[in-house]
Scaffold this motif. Structure first.
Motif, mmCIF file in Angstrom:
data_model
loop_
_atom_site.group_PDB
_atom_site.id
_atom_site.type_symbol
_atom_site.label_atom_id
_atom_site.label_comp_id
_atom_site.label_asym_id
_atom_site.label_seq_id
_atom_site.Cartn_x
_atom_site.Cartn_y
_atom_site.Cartn_z
ATOM 1 N N THR A 123 19.709 -38.552 -72.797
ATOM 2 C CA THR A 123 18.293 -37.646 -72.693
ATOM 3 C C THR A 123 18.548 -36.434 -72.940
ATOM 4 O OG1 THR A 123 17.608 -39.263 -71.026
ATOM 5 C CG2 THR A 123 16.613 -37.087 -70.944
ATOM 6 N N LEU A 127 16.524 -33.982 -75.982
ATOM 7 C CA LEU A 127 15.713 -32.861 -75.504
ATOM 8 C C LEU A 127 15.986 -31.901 -76.233
ATOM 9 C CD1 LEU A 127 15.441 -33.201 -71.814
ATOM 10 C CD2 LEU A 127 13.627 -33.776 -73.047
ATOM 11 N N MET A 130 14.687 -31.816 -79.665
ATOM 12 C CA MET A 130 13.105 -31.779 -79.871
ATOM 13 C C MET A 130 12.945 -30.380 -80.074
ATOM 14 S SD MET A 130 11.500 -34.181 -76.843
ATOM 15 C CE MET A 130 11.405 -35.889 -77.246
ATOM 16 N N SER A 131 13.688 -29.443 -79.517
ATOM 17 C CA SER A 131 13.579 -27.836 -79.712
ATOM 18 C C SER A 131 14.400 -27.279 -80.669
ATOM 19 C CB SER A 131 13.840 -27.333 -78.114
ATOM 20 O OG SER A 131 15.191 -27.586 -78.013
ATOM 21 N N TRP A 145 11.433 -42.264 -81.724
ATOM 22 C CA TRP A 145 10.040 -41.432 -81.142
ATOM 23 C C TRP A 145 8.813 -42.137 -81.901
ATOM 24 C CZ3 TRP A 145 13.121 -36.838 -82.514
ATOM 25 C CH2 TRP A 145 14.036 -36.189 -81.384
ATOM 26 N N ILE A 149 6.036 -44.222 -79.978
ATOM 27 C CA ILE A 149 4.726 -43.678 -79.773
ATOM 28 C C ILE A 149 3.546 -44.249 -80.540
ATOM 29 C CG2 ILE A 149 3.304 -41.531 -79.984
ATOM 30 C CD1 ILE A 149 6.009 -39.865 -79.822
ATOM 31 N N VAL A 174 0.963 -39.425 -77.380
ATOM 32 C CA VAL A 174 1.793 -38.104 -77.257
ATOM 33 C C VAL A 174 1.841 -37.483 -75.967
ATOM 34 C CG1 VAL A 174 2.387 -35.896 -78.048
ATOM 35 C CG2 VAL A 174 1.845 -38.030 -79.694
ATOM 36 N N MET A 175 0.444 -37.308 -75.439
ATOM 37 C CA MET A 175 0.159 -36.590 -74.320
ATOM 38 C C MET A 175 0.890 -37.639 -72.883
ATOM 39 S SD MET A 175 -3.252 -34.979 -74.835
ATOM 40 C CE MET A 175 -3.239 -34.052 -73.326
ATOM 41 N N THR A 178 4.777 -37.638 -73.281
ATOM 42 C CA THR A 178 5.440 -36.463 -73.098
ATOM 43 C C THR A 178 5.024 -35.784 -71.530
ATOM 44 O OG1 THR A 178 3.508 -35.258 -74.071
ATOM 45 C CG2 THR A 178 5.357 -35.596 -75.389
ATOM 46 N N SER A 179 4.206 -36.436 -70.833
ATOM 47 C CA SER A 179 4.114 -36.253 -69.340
ATOM 48 C C SER A 179 5.263 -36.414 -68.395
ATOM 49 C CB SER A 179 2.877 -36.836 -68.781
ATOM 50 O OG SER A 179 3.279 -38.344 -68.789
ATOM 51 N N SER A 181 8.231 -35.800 -69.455
ATOM 52 C CA SER A 181 9.120 -34.569 -69.554
ATOM 53 C C SER A 181 9.362 -33.722 -68.274
ATOM 54 C CB SER A 181 8.718 -33.515 -70.691
ATOM 55 O OG SER A 181 7.522 -33.013 -70.659
ATOM 56 N N THR A 184 12.376 -34.735 -66.917
ATOM 57 C CA THR A 184 13.539 -34.388 -68.082
ATOM 58 C C THR A 184 13.662 -32.876 -68.434
ATOM 59 O OG1 THR A 184 12.155 -34.962 -69.825
ATOM 60 C CG2 THR A 184 13.384 -36.781 -68.826
#
Length: 221
Positions: A123, A127, A130-131, A145, A149, A174-175, A178-179, A181, A184
């Protein structure tokens, strides 16, 4: 982390798995740009030529880490995901049946993101990607992903008695995903605010129930 295996590993395979685990730790902690092969070699207890032998270079090792995560996801969730996708593609799924699939997928996702330290390492790698995208990003997007999704978006549309493919359901998927997170990417903040030391079984059930309430809003909307 002990990478999943189907049979006892040979010495060479054990070395490769150890490098993969060390690479995943370093990439999750430092990002692709910050991690070096020298750092990974030291963490794995091998020399640089051994990394080159098994993975070619840092880019090859990063892609191998991403591929391992996709394969772990497939082993753990593939039966559920494939069955849900097959049901959605038939075109005869009722709104109630679609909602049932969504509930089951949410339960599986909560279990995955609140799992033990072994799962948490993967995980953390995800993460970081993602950034700060590295060479393995495309593998994660295409193998993890996007299909995941997309499935939630299609089931959400069916649960709302709408034709799949609408932007509203895609954004809703998506929302919704991602909630999670909150447990995480920003888990330290969430746990401190809630006064929880960790996510045990009862609190995992609470998170699952709350995720389903978010789903209620999306389906009702």
């Amino acid at each position: 982390m002990s990478l999943e295996t189907k049979s006892p590993l040979t010495p060479a395979e054990m070395t490769k798995a150890r490098i993969l685990e060390a690479g995943m730790r370093c990439f999750a902690r430092e990002g692709f740009a910050g991690a070096t092969t020298r750092m990974i070699a030291a963490e794995a207890g091998v020399t640089l030529p051994v990394i080159a032998y098994h993975f070619g270079n840092k880019e090859g090792l990063h892609r191998a880490c991403a591929q391992e995560i996709v394969e772990q996801h497939s082993r753990r969730l593939l039966p559920l995901v494939c069955a849900a996708r097959e049901a959605a593609n038939k075109g005869s799924l009722s709104a109630t049946e679609a909602r049932d699939w969504l509930d089951r997928i949410l339960e599986a996702l909560v279990n995955a993101v609140t799992a033990d330290a072994e799962q948490r390492l993967t995980t953390d790698f995800v993460l970081r990607e993602m950034s700060e995208q590295g060479p393995g990003y495309a593998l994660l997007f295409e193998g993890l992903w996007s299909p995941g999704i997309g499935l939630v978006a299609d089931l959400l549309a069916i649960a709302r008695q709408r034709r799949p493919g609408k932007e509203e359901e895609r954004a809703g998927a998506v929302m919704l995903i991602t909630s999670l997170s909150a447990f995480t990417a920003i888990e330290p903040v969430s746990l401190a605010f809630l006064g929880w030391e960790r996510l045990d079984g009862t609190r995992r059930d609470t998170v699952t129930a709350l995720a389903k309430r978010l789903l209620d809003g999306l389906v009702g909307g």
